[in-house]
Motif scaffolding. Structure first.
Motif, short mmCIF file in Angstrom:
data_model
loop_
_atom_site.label_atom_id
_atom_site.label_comp_id
_atom_site.label_asym_id
_atom_site.label_seq_id
_atom_site.Cartn_x
_atom_site.Cartn_y
_atom_site.Cartn_z
N TYR A 130 19.67 -15.61 -21.93
CA TYR A 130 19.42 -17.00 -22.31
C TYR A 130 20.16 -17.23 -23.62
O TYR A 130 20.18 -16.34 -24.49
CB TYR A 130 17.93 -17.27 -22.50
CG TYR A 130 17.18 -17.37 -21.18
CD1 TYR A 130 17.30 -18.51 -20.38
CD2 TYR A 130 16.36 -16.33 -20.74
CE1 TYR A 130 16.63 -18.61 -19.17
CE2 TYR A 130 15.68 -16.43 -19.53
CZ TYR A 130 15.81 -17.57 -18.75
OH TYR A 130 15.15 -17.67 -17.56
N HIS A 154 19.59 -13.84 -25.88
CA HIS A 154 18.44 -13.00 -25.57
C HIS A 154 18.70 -12.38 -24.20
O HIS A 154 18.60 -13.07 -23.18
CB HIS A 154 17.19 -13.90 -25.58
CG HIS A 154 15.91 -13.16 -25.43
ND1 HIS A 154 14.70 -13.78 -25.31
CD2 HIS A 154 15.65 -11.84 -25.37
CE1 HIS A 154 13.75 -12.88 -25.19
NE2 HIS A 154 14.30 -11.69 -25.22
N GLN A 180 5.68 -6.80 -13.57
CA GLN A 180 4.73 -7.37 -14.52
C GLN A 180 5.27 -8.67 -15.11
O GLN A 180 6.47 -8.97 -15.02
CB GLN A 180 4.40 -6.36 -15.62
CG GLN A 180 5.49 -6.17 -16.63
CD GLN A 180 5.09 -5.19 -17.71
OE1 GLN A 180 5.60 -4.09 -17.80
NE2 GLN A 180 4.17 -5.59 -18.55
N THR A 181 4.38 -9.41 -15.71
CA THR A 181 4.76 -10.69 -16.30
C THR A 181 5.86 -10.47 -17.36
O THR A 181 5.81 -9.51 -18.11
CB THR A 181 3.50 -11.40 -16.84
OG1 THR A 181 3.87 -12.68 -17.32
CG2 THR A 181 2.82 -10.65 -17.95
N GLY A 182 6.88 -11.34 -17.32
CA GLY A 182 7.99 -11.21 -18.26
C GLY A 182 9.07 -10.22 -17.84
O GLY A 182 10.03 -9.99 -18.59
N SER A 183 8.95 -9.65 -16.64
CA SER A 183 9.94 -8.63 -16.22
C SER A 183 11.25 -9.25 -15.74
O SER A 183 12.21 -8.53 -15.50
CB SER A 183 9.34 -7.72 -15.14
OG SER A 183 8.90 -8.48 -14.04
N GLY A 184 11.29 -10.57 -15.57
CA GLY A 184 12.55 -11.23 -15.23
C GLY A 184 12.64 -11.75 -13.80
O GLY A 184 13.73 -12.14 -13.35
N LYS A 185 11.51 -11.85 -13.10
CA LYS A 185 11.54 -12.26 -11.69
C LYS A 185 12.03 -13.70 -11.53
O LYS A 185 12.91 -13.97 -10.72
CB LYS A 185 10.13 -12.14 -11.07
CG LYS A 185 9.52 -10.74 -11.19
CD LYS A 185 8.14 -10.66 -10.57
CE LYS A 185 7.08 -11.52 -11.25
NZ LYS A 185 6.79 -11.16 -12.66
N SER A 186 11.45 -14.61 -12.32
CA SER A 186 11.86 -16.02 -12.19
C SER A 186 13.31 -16.20 -12.63
O SER A 186 14.07 -16.95 -12.02
CB SER A 186 10.95 -16.93 -13.02
OG SER A 186 9.64 -16.90 -12.52
N THR A 187 13.69 -15.48 -13.68
CA THR A 187 15.08 -15.55 -14.15
C THR A 187 16.01 -15.07 -13.05
O THR A 187 17.05 -15.70 -12.78
CB THR A 187 15.24 -14.68 -15.42
OG1 THR A 187 14.30 -15.13 -16.40
CG2 THR A 187 16.64 -14.74 -15.97
N GLN A 244 7.91 -21.89 -9.93
CA GLN A 244 6.61 -21.34 -10.31
C GLN A 244 5.64 -22.46 -10.73
O GLN A 244 4.45 -22.36 -10.48
CB GLN A 244 6.83 -20.35 -11.46
CG GLN A 244 5.59 -19.61 -11.88
CD GLN A 244 5.92 -18.39 -12.73
OE1 GLN A 244 7.09 -18.15 -13.08
NE2 GLN A 244 4.91 -17.63 -13.09
N GLU A 246 5.98 -17.37 -6.86
CA GLU A 246 4.50 -17.33 -6.93
C GLU A 246 3.86 -18.51 -6.19
O GLU A 246 3.10 -19.29 -6.77
CB GLU A 246 4.03 -17.26 -8.38
CG GLU A 246 4.48 -15.96 -9.01
CD GLU A 246 3.78 -15.66 -10.34
OE1 GLU A 246 2.61 -16.02 -10.48
OE2 GLU A 246 4.44 -15.07 -11.19
N HIS A 266 2.33 -11.70 -7.41
CA HIS A 266 1.52 -10.68 -8.11
C HIS A 266 0.44 -10.12 -7.18
O HIS A 266 -0.32 -9.26 -7.59
CB HIS A 266 0.86 -11.28 -9.36
CG HIS A 266 1.81 -11.54 -10.49
ND1 HIS A 266 2.33 -10.53 -11.27
CD2 HIS A 266 2.37 -12.67 -10.97
CE1 HIS A 266 3.15 -11.04 -12.19
NE2 HIS A 266 3.18 -12.34 -12.01
#
Ligand SMILES: Nc1ncnc2c1ncn2[C@@H]1O[C@H](COP(=O)(O)OP(=O)(O)OP(=O)(O)O)[C@@H](O)[C@H]1O
Ligand SMILES: [Mg+2]
Length: 285
Positions: free
Chosen positions: A12, A20, A41-48, A92, A171, A203
């Motif tokens: 990003y 980042h 886990q949350t923040g692992s980059g799935k949506s990205t 999401q 999700e 999840h």
């Protein structure tokens, strides 16, 4: 329509002082006509990751290939229309995806945008709304008067109305009640039976077991595993702890039985497999 990520890096704010780095050397393929689940886990980059499949984000380095479309850092905005006709995403947070004055108009937007006339767009929208279970009484309402679960269904209809070959669901079970979740899983399997390629972020490991042909595991912006559910969920327990991933419920229960001394040949993934395994074990005593 197959999807391939080749050495994809993504930051990003690339090229700025705020860059980042999020995705690191992601190489993975999602076969045509199959359901690929993405977990982590949350923040692992799935949506990205999945936002690269319709070009909402472009790789900082590397390339993503969807069918015969190649997406790189150099892909121009005007070329993306071609990709977006192939790929539909349900985000999401679906409320960010809704905008029109009525549910029906919202769902008609994509087919109109891709060149359908009004009658054809309305027919496609009505079919999609029925498919995802939005009652006709809601069609003239503002999408913003709906509940979270209803909004999610409308967002899903908006994606399906233009009949994309690839459907990405980020999700999709969030905000749905148990019946809605079961209907969603049926919808995923229906999309697969129509020949679509489905990418499904979740999840809920039970949902993953119910629909996925393969599972991609993300950790800190990297793909750390890609396996069938049966292979993945038989990995060592410590690995799941490290990845902060759950087992399916049947697997969790089996672990407790094994900790109490019962011997099971492998970790069951579903309640039916768990029941069969216990029955076999008890029958042998
Ligand atoms: N628009 C953005 N600008 C800067 N950083 C972002 C942006 N969106 C996400 N990130 C960061 O990228 C990383 C990955 O986020 P992402 O949303 O892809 O994770 P995720 O695996 O989908 O998580 P979750 O399960 O919570 O949805 C996180 O560290 C997040 O803070
Ligand atoms: Mg996410």
């Amino acid at each position: 329509m197959a999807i391939t990520f080749e050495k994809v890096n993504f930051s990003y704010g690339a090229g700025t002082t705020l860059a980042h780095a999020i995705l690191h050397d992601v190489t993975v393929n999602m076969p045509s006509g199959q359901v690929t689940a993405i977990v982590g886990q949350t923040g692992s980059g799935k949506s990205t990751l999945v936002q690269h499949i319709n070009g909402l984000l472009k790789p900082t380095q590397g390339r993503v290939v969807v069918d015969d479309f190649e997406l790189t850092a150099r892909t121009k905005e005007k070329q993306l229309m071609q990709l977006r006709q192939k790929v539909g995403i349900v985000f999401q947070f679906p409320e960010n995806q809704l905008f029109a004055n009525s549910v029906l108009e919202d769902v008609m937007y994509a087919p109109l945008n891709f060149g359908a006339d009004k009658a054809a767009a309305q027919a496609a929208a009505e079919t999609a709304l029925r498919r995802v279970g939005v009652a006709e009484a809601l069609w003239q309402k503002s999408p913003f008067e709906l509940s979270g679960g209803q909004m999610r269904r409308v967002a899903m209809a908006g994606t399906l109305a233009s009949d994309p070959s690839v459907v990405v669901l980020d999700e999709p079970a969030a905000g749905l009640d148990p019946k809605g979740q079961a209907e969603l899983l049926e919808l995923v399997l229906e999309l697969k039976s129509l020949g679509k390629t489905v990418v499904f972020i979740s999840h809920h490991m039970d949902h993953v077991v119910a629909v996925a042909d393969q599972v991609v595991v993300m950790h800190d912006g990297r793909v750390v595993a890609k396996d069938t559910p049966a292979v993945l969920f038989n990995r060592d327990l410590d690995w799941f702890k490290k990845m902060k991933l759950d087992l399916p419920k049947a697997g969790q229960f089996a672990e407790k039985l094994m900790a109490a001394g019962m011997k099971l040949p492998e970790r069951p993934l579903t309640l039916t497999q768990l029941a069969t395994a216990i029955n076999t074990e008890v029958g042998h005593e």
